[in-house]
Write an enzyme that holds these catalytic residues in place. Structure first.
Site, short mmCIF file in Angstrom:
data_model
loop_
_atom_site.label_atom_id
_atom_site.label_comp_id
_atom_site.label_asym_id
_atom_site.label_seq_id
_atom_site.Cartn_x
_atom_site.Cartn_y
_atom_site.Cartn_z
N SER A 1 1.40 6.88 -0.84
CA SER A 1 0.03 6.40 -0.94
C SER A 1 -0.63 6.37 0.44
CB SER A 1 0.08 4.99 -1.54
OG SER A 1 -1.21 4.48 -1.71
N ASP A 2 -1.92 6.57 0.48
CA ASP A 2 -2.64 6.49 1.75
C ASP A 2 -4.03 5.91 1.55
OD1 ASP A 2 -2.34 7.41 4.70
OD2 ASP A 2 -4.39 7.92 4.14
#
Ligand SMILES: Cc1cn([C@H]2C[C@H](O)[C@@H](COP(=O)(O)OP(=O)(O)OP(=O)(O)O)O2)c(=O)[nH]c1=O
Length: 190
Positions: free
Chosen positions: A68-69
């Protein structure tokens, strides 16, 4: 048995995934977080999320690996984590009294394929005084967070309004995540 891996060193993402009452393991690796300026924010966060899941998935074949970012976007500019007090000051002054968007991209690598998605939440800050910004920066909270603030902590005092999933701002849109996991065949206990 299906194994779920969170490809992250973020204590917040760990906590958010724990809320879902799933059994998972954590593994993280350093990835290059630079991206091409031609990418849209949505594509940039999905690309970085994919880099994180892809790197970890090499060590966990046949598992479900989540990367995730998160970035903040204001006035067309993508803001990552501030690297100095000076940079945090610049970011918070920009965000003061205005609305910005927080994008979180997610990549799930399953034994069969990769799934990518993103969520966007709009956040409006109160008009902030120089004293407020100074106090906030001195708290040390801005430094490991996109846009230089944490909505879940002391940064809660900066926020007037949000529109969208709160958990997207903290770094993992969990309710969308379980729906995507279900779709790709991960056996949820509910
Ligand atoms: C805007 C905002 C961001 N953040 C955090 C979420 C992310 O952890 C961080 C953005 O950096 P990321 O590069 O997305 O993540 P990370 O380096 O913390 O963790 P990893 O790459 O190992 O998964 O900013 C908050 O915690 N609260 C907020 O309100």
């Amino acid at each position: 048995m299906q194994r779920l891996i969170l490809a992250s060193s973020s204590p917040r993402r760990k906590e958010l995934l724990e809320n879902l009452r799933l059994n998972f393991e954590i593994s993280s690796s350093d990835v290059d977080e630079s991206f091409s300026e031609t990418l849209s924010p949505a594509d940039a966060v999905m690309e970085l999320a994919s880099r994180k899941s892809g790197t970890v998935a090499q060590n966990f074949p046949d598992c479900f690996v989540i990367g995730s970012d998160t970035v903040v976007v204001h006035d067309g500019m993508i803001l990552g984590k501030p690297e100095s007090g000076q940079e945090a000051l610049k970011m918070l002054k920009k965000l003061s009294g205005d609305t910005h968007s927080v994008y979180t991209g997610v990549s799930i690598i399953s034994p069969e394929k990769e799934t990518r998605f993103y969520e966007k939440t709009d956040v409006t800050f109160w008009e902030l005084s120089d004293e407020e910004i100074d106090t906030y920066i001195k708290s040390g909270e801005p430094f490991d967070k996109a846009g230089g603030y944490g909505i879940q902590g002391f940064g809660s005092m900066l926020v007037k309004e949000i529109s969208g999933d709160y958990y997207t701002v903290v770094g993992l849109p969990v309710s969308r995540l379980i729906r995507e996991l279900r779709k790709i065949g991960y056996n949820l206990p509910y």
